[in-house]
Write a protein that holds these residues in place. Sequence first.
Motif, PDB file in Angstrom:
ATOM      1  N   ASP A   1     -10.850 -79.438  63.307  1.00 54.90           N
ATOM      2  CA  ASP A   1     -11.671 -80.157  62.330  1.00 54.90           C
ATOM      3  C   ASP A   1     -12.637 -79.239  61.597  1.00 54.90           C
ATOM      4  N   TYR A   2     -12.659 -77.973  61.972  1.00 52.81           N
ATOM      5  CA  TYR A   2     -13.598 -77.019  61.377  1.00 52.81           C
ATOM      6  C   TYR A   2     -12.836 -76.095  60.428  1.00 52.81           C
ATOM      7  N   PRO A   3     -13.094 -76.165  59.137  1.00 54.88           N
ATOM      8  CA  PRO A   3     -12.357 -75.326  58.190  1.00 54.88           C
ATOM      9  C   PRO A   3     -12.867 -73.889  58.057  1.00 54.88           C
ATOM     10  N   TYR A   4     -14.092 -73.646  58.458  1.00 59.32           N
ATOM     11  CA  TYR A   4     -14.677 -72.317  58.262  1.00 59.32           C
ATOM     12  C   TYR A   4     -15.064 -71.700  59.600  1.00 59.32           C
ATOM     13  N   TRP A   5     -14.731 -70.410  59.752  1.00 56.46           N
ATOM     14  CA  TRP A   5     -14.920 -69.700  61.011  1.00 56.46           C
ATOM     15  C   TRP A   5     -15.499 -68.321  60.787  1.00 56.46           C
ATOM     16  N   GLY A   6     -16.287 -67.881  61.773  1.00 55.23           N
ATOM     17  CA  GLY A   6     -16.716 -66.504  61.785  1.00 55.23           C
ATOM     18  C   GLY A   6     -15.646 -65.619  62.398  1.00 55.23           C
ATOM     19  N   GLN A   7     -15.950 -64.345  62.483  1.00 57.11           N
ATOM     20  CA  GLN A   7     -14.964 -63.372  62.956  1.00 57.11           C
ATOM     21  C   GLN A   7     -14.902 -63.299  64.471  1.00 57.11           C
ATOM     22  N   GLY A   8     -15.885 -63.870  65.138  1.00 59.96           N
ATOM     23  CA  GLY A   8     -15.910 -63.859  66.593  1.00 59.96           C
ATOM     24  C   GLY A   8     -16.728 -62.717  67.152  1.00 59.96           C
ATOM     25  N   THR A   9     -17.299 -62.934  68.317  1.00 60.47           N
ATOM     26  CA  THR A   9     -18.059 -61.898  69.007  1.00 60.47           C
ATOM     27  C   THR A   9     -17.703 -61.947  70.492  1.00 60.47           C
ATOM     28  N   GLN A  10     -17.457 -60.791  71.065  1.00 60.07           N
ATOM     29  CA  GLN A  10     -17.004 -60.708  72.457  1.00 60.07           C
ATOM     30  C   GLN A  10     -18.182 -60.848  73.405  1.00 60.07           C
ATOM     31  N   VAL A  11     -18.011 -61.704  74.383  1.00 53.80           N
ATOM     32  CA  VAL A  11     -18.959 -61.833  75.491  1.00 53.80           C
ATOM     33  C   VAL A  11     -18.203 -61.507  76.772  1.00 53.80           C
ATOM     34  N   THR A  12     -18.707 -60.537  77.512  1.00 55.34           N
ATOM     35  CA  THR A  12     -18.088 -60.138  78.764  1.00 55.34           C
ATOM     36  C   THR A  12     -19.121 -60.235  79.871  1.00 55.34           C
ATOM     37  N   VAL A  13     -18.786 -60.994  80.906  1.00 51.44           N
ATOM     38  CA  VAL A  13     -19.695 -61.185  82.032  1.00 51.44           C
ATOM     39  C   VAL A  13     -19.071 -60.516  83.251  1.00 51.44           C
ATOM     40  N   SER A  14     -19.744 -59.545  83.780  1.00 48.92           N
ATOM     41  CA  SER A  14     -19.227 -58.821  84.940  1.00 48.92           C
ATOM     42  C   SER A  14     -19.750 -59.440  86.230  1.00 48.92           C
ATOM     43  N   SER A  15     -18.936 -59.342  87.258  1.00 49.83           N
ATOM     44  CA  SER A  15     -19.321 -59.940  88.550  1.00 49.83           C
ATOM     45  C   SER A  15     -20.072 -58.946  89.412  1.00 49.83           C
TER      46      SER A  15
END
Length: 123
Positions: free
Chosen positions: A109-123
């Motif tokens: 339902d969302y026509p517009y998007w950003g490029q994305g950003t990586q989130v990495t969570v280490s244990s």
Amino acid sequence: QVQLVESGGGLVQAGGSLRLSCAVSGRAFSRHTMGWFRQAPGKERAAVATITGIGGYTYYAESMKGRFTISRDNAKNTVYLQMNSLKPEDTAVYYCAHKWDGHSASPGDYPYWGQGTQVTVSS
């Protein structure tokens, strides 16, 4: 045309926090619905949190309730996602998305998007 630019991703240890930002071009931002979605490798893109313009209705996916907070600064045309108590399973590419009005947690339902950003969570 609407353009979205995310920032704020990175590497964090489990239990830590990050704040994502999404700057949005265009007029009448305060009236529009914004959403944060995420996609992990091998998984479908899914809603994290959304916020409408008029009324500021917020939605959170079940596993984010109490840990994540979506907010918006209409003067800055920016939407935020504050992420606390991060877990390794929160690792994904996070996307900001825009729709003209109304609540929806469906990526389609969302026509517009950003490029994305990586989130990495280490244990």
